[in-house]
Scaffold this active site. Structure first.
Site, PDB file in Angstrom:
ATOM      1  N   TYR A   9      -8.076  -1.256 -48.516  1.00  0.00           N
ATOM      2  CA  TYR A   9      -7.711  -0.463 -49.696  1.00  0.00           C
ATOM      3  C   TYR A   9      -6.916  -1.263 -50.729  1.00  0.00           C
ATOM      4  O   TYR A   9      -6.807  -0.835 -51.872  1.00  0.00           O
ATOM      5  CB  TYR A   9      -6.918   0.781 -49.270  1.00  0.00           C
ATOM      6  CG  TYR A   9      -7.774   1.773 -48.533  1.00  0.00           C
ATOM      7  CD1 TYR A   9      -8.480   2.759 -49.208  1.00  0.00           C
ATOM      8  CD2 TYR A   9      -7.911   1.706 -47.144  1.00  0.00           C
ATOM      9  CE1 TYR A   9      -9.284   3.652 -48.536  1.00  0.00           C
ATOM     10  CE2 TYR A   9      -8.717   2.594 -46.461  1.00  0.00           C
ATOM     11  CZ  TYR A   9      -9.407   3.567 -47.166  1.00  0.00           C
ATOM     12  OH  TYR A   9     -10.211   4.449 -46.493  1.00  0.00           O
TER      13      TYR A   9
ATOM     14  N   ARG B 118     -15.777  15.372 -53.237  1.00  0.00           N
ATOM     15  CA  ARG B 118     -15.535  13.943 -53.090  1.00  0.00           C
ATOM     16  C   ARG B 118     -16.365  13.154 -54.099  1.00  0.00           C
ATOM     17  O   ARG B 118     -15.881  12.187 -54.695  1.00  0.00           O
ATOM     18  CB  ARG B 118     -15.871  13.494 -51.671  1.00  0.00           C
ATOM     19  CG  ARG B 118     -15.748  11.984 -51.488  1.00  0.00           C
ATOM     20  CD  ARG B 118     -16.090  11.541 -50.092  1.00  0.00           C
ATOM     21  NE  ARG B 118     -15.979  10.090 -49.970  1.00  0.00           N
ATOM     22  CZ  ARG B 118     -16.086   9.421 -48.821  1.00  0.00           C
ATOM     23  NH1 ARG B 118     -16.300  10.077 -47.697  1.00  0.00           N
ATOM     24  NH2 ARG B 118     -15.981   8.104 -48.792  1.00  0.00           N
TER      25      ARG B 118
ATOM     26  N   CYS C 298      -4.257   7.278 -38.941  1.00  0.00           N
ATOM     27  CA  CYS C 298      -5.349   6.623 -39.662  1.00  0.00           C
ATOM     28  C   CYS C 298      -5.949   5.581 -38.729  1.00  0.00           C
ATOM     29  O   CYS C 298      -5.274   5.080 -37.825  1.00  0.00           O
ATOM     30  CB  CYS C 298      -4.797   5.971 -40.932  1.00  0.00           C
ATOM     31  SG  CYS C 298      -6.019   5.079 -41.922  1.00  0.00           S
TER      32      CYS C 298
ATOM     33  N   ASN D 205      -7.122  13.234 -45.314  1.00  0.00           N
ATOM     34  CA  ASN D 205      -6.665  12.397 -46.436  1.00  0.00           C
ATOM     35  C   ASN D 205      -6.267  13.240 -47.641  1.00  0.00           C
ATOM     36  O   ASN D 205      -6.809  14.331 -47.837  1.00  0.00           O
ATOM     37  CB  ASN D 205      -7.777  11.428 -46.839  1.00  0.00           C
ATOM     38  CG  ASN D 205      -7.874  10.257 -45.885  1.00  0.00           C
ATOM     39  OD1 ASN D 205      -6.866   9.727 -45.433  1.00  0.00           O
ATOM     40  ND2 ASN D 205      -9.094   9.836 -45.595  1.00  0.00           N
TER      41      ASN D 205
ATOM     42  N   HIS E 131      -3.121   3.753 -46.363  1.00  0.00           N
ATOM     43  CA  HIS E 131      -4.073   3.114 -47.270  1.00  0.00           C
ATOM     44  C   HIS E 131      -3.395   2.143 -48.239  1.00  0.00           C
ATOM     45  O   HIS E 131      -3.914   1.870 -49.320  1.00  0.00           O
ATOM     46  CB  HIS E 131      -4.925   4.146 -48.018  1.00  0.00           C
ATOM     47  CG  HIS E 131      -5.885   4.864 -47.125  1.00  0.00           C
ATOM     48  ND1 HIS E 131      -6.802   5.781 -47.579  1.00  0.00           N
ATOM     49  CD2 HIS E 131      -6.066   4.808 -45.774  1.00  0.00           C
ATOM     50  CE1 HIS E 131      -7.511   6.248 -46.562  1.00  0.00           C
ATOM     51  NE2 HIS E 131      -7.071   5.671 -45.458  1.00  0.00           N
TER      52      HIS E 131
END
Length: 428
Positions: A251, A93, A167, A147, A197
């Site tokens: 987002y 990540r 989500c 995700n 998102h």
């Protein structure tokens, strides 16, 4: 239904106590008999399982907590399988959030080039897990928290699995709006539309009573009385929120304020580093044999209200709760007529023992429909790249992304994505 068994793939996650806490509190809605935590990290698995058992015991819940390091062992006989894995961990990540910035693009784990990298690592692993689930119990529901939820859920559905994505953005808005209005969250229903998102709250209905079919529109009041708090929450200017007349998810700032966010991220550094530090603290807390509740620190990790959302979804799907309405990620099937039927959208849906059915929507305005269609095209190409592989497919997905869309950028990002993820790409 008889004894109810739920398996959690990625059960060694620091998120898991949030789910366990919800399962314990909401036992009347979802009477679980066994929870299986599945994770290859044995030390973390033992730690989380110990805390899970203490949380259940503290709340007088008789559920059994078992563990497995192999997916095939853990999902055997499960009625539902929850996916919450992170292929490559926080280290991967951190890279997803860093190398796109070298090209002047947003570095984020689900949006843009970083999101594609995560999809490339994740989709093949999730599809392999799903095959184990199918062999163990073809009737089991797969609930995807992993995700990028939209792409992963689309991969699962395309392969014929009983899958729905979840989500916490929508339930987060529901709870915050209810708090502003001083009412029960169950009275708040959202006109929530878009992709995972990439969503907007176009309306907020306050129901006449819990379960009612009618109510009154409260979005103008929310924007008028609490506009600044809402703008601060989504980290966008109040002037933008008022001009749009709706509430974009957090987002959308990566789209509406891309260049400013890139500069911010260059100064601030990756969220992964923050999360890794929080996780170390959480694991230290979880190791305390006297801890029998989820610690407050877990709230800073993200994932607020995931357990409530999970229970609200699982209960009707598994026949332990009444049919209800919930925001989920599911197959489009004409709900948004400008998208392919097999696109995965994030909208209000009726959820019951027969499955998930998106509710009809008012037409989506061009300002939002255009971006939804653009990102859907990217997601379709991203899924193809993740399943089949190949530099050309990675490049095509990046070129199609609305935050990239230029040849030189797509070339540079393709090279970086492959270089940073070669260990996870069988074709590279």
């Amino acid at each position: 239904m008889g004894a109810l068994k739920v398996a959690i793939v990625g059960g060694g996650s620091t998120y898991t106590p949030e789910l366990i806490d919800g399962f314990a509190r909401l036992r009347d809605t979802l009477p679980i008999d066994e929870v299986v935590l599945i994770d290859p990290a044995e030390e973390r698995l033992a730690l989380i399982a110990g805390l899970a058992r203490r949380i259940f015991a503290k709340q007088g819940h008789g559920a059994r907590v078992s563990t497995a390091t192999a997916v095939a062992d853990g999902v055997d006989g499960a009625d539902a399988v929850l996916l919450q894995l992170r292929v490559g961990g926080q280290a991967a990540r951190d890279e997803d959030e860093t190398w796109p910035l070298e090209c002047g693009c947003v570095g984020q784990e689900t949006t843009g080039a970083g999101g594609l990298a995560k999809a490339m690592r994740t989709v093949p692993v999730v599809l392999d897990i799903a095959e184990h689930v199918r062999r163990a119990n073809p009737d089991a529901w797969i609930i995807d928290f992993t995700n990028p939820v939209g792409i992963v859920t689309r991969a699962l559905q395309a392969a014929g699995h009983k899958a729905v994505g979840l989500c916490n953005v929508a339930i987060g808005f529901q709870r915050k709006f209810a708090a502003h209005l001083g009412i029960d969250p169950e009275l708040v229903r959202l006109d929530h539309v878009g992709l995972n998102h990439l969503t907007w709250e176009r309306g907020v209905t306050v129901l006449d009573h819990v379960g009612a079919a009618t109510g009154h529109e409260a979005l103008p009041k929310l924007l008028g009385d609490f506009g600044q708090q809402i703008a601060d929450d989504v980290r966008m200017p109040l002037s933008l929120i008022r001009r749009l007349g709706l509430v974009p998810s957090y987002y959308l700032r990566y789209y509406y304020q891309h260049d400013a966010v890139v500069e911010e991220l260059r100064v601030k550094g990756s969220r992964a580093a923050e999360v890794a530090a929080i996780e170390r603290e959480l694991l230290d807390l979880y190791a305390d044999p006297t801890l029998d509740t989820k610690p407050e620190l877990l709230g800073t990790r993200g994932g607020a209200f995931y357990s409530e959302a999970a229970v609200n979804l699982l209960a009707p799907l598994l026949g332990t709760g009444d049919t209800g309405v919930q925001v989920v990620n599911t197959r489009n099937d004409g709900t948004l007529p400008f998208l392919p039927d097999d696109a995965v959208i994030e909208v209000q849906a009726e959820v019951g023992a027969g499955g998930v059915r998106p509710l009809p929507l008012q037409p989506v305005e061009p300002l939002y429909a255009g971006l939804i269609a653009h990102v859907t095209a990217y997601e379709q190409l991203a899924l193809r790249a993740a399943i089949v592989g190949g530099r050309g497919r990675v490049y095509a997905a990046l070129l199609a992304h609305p935050l990239i869309g230029q040849n030189e950028l797509a070339e540079q990002l393709t090279d970086r994505l492959i270089a940073h993820n070669r260990a996870y790409l069988s074709w590279a």
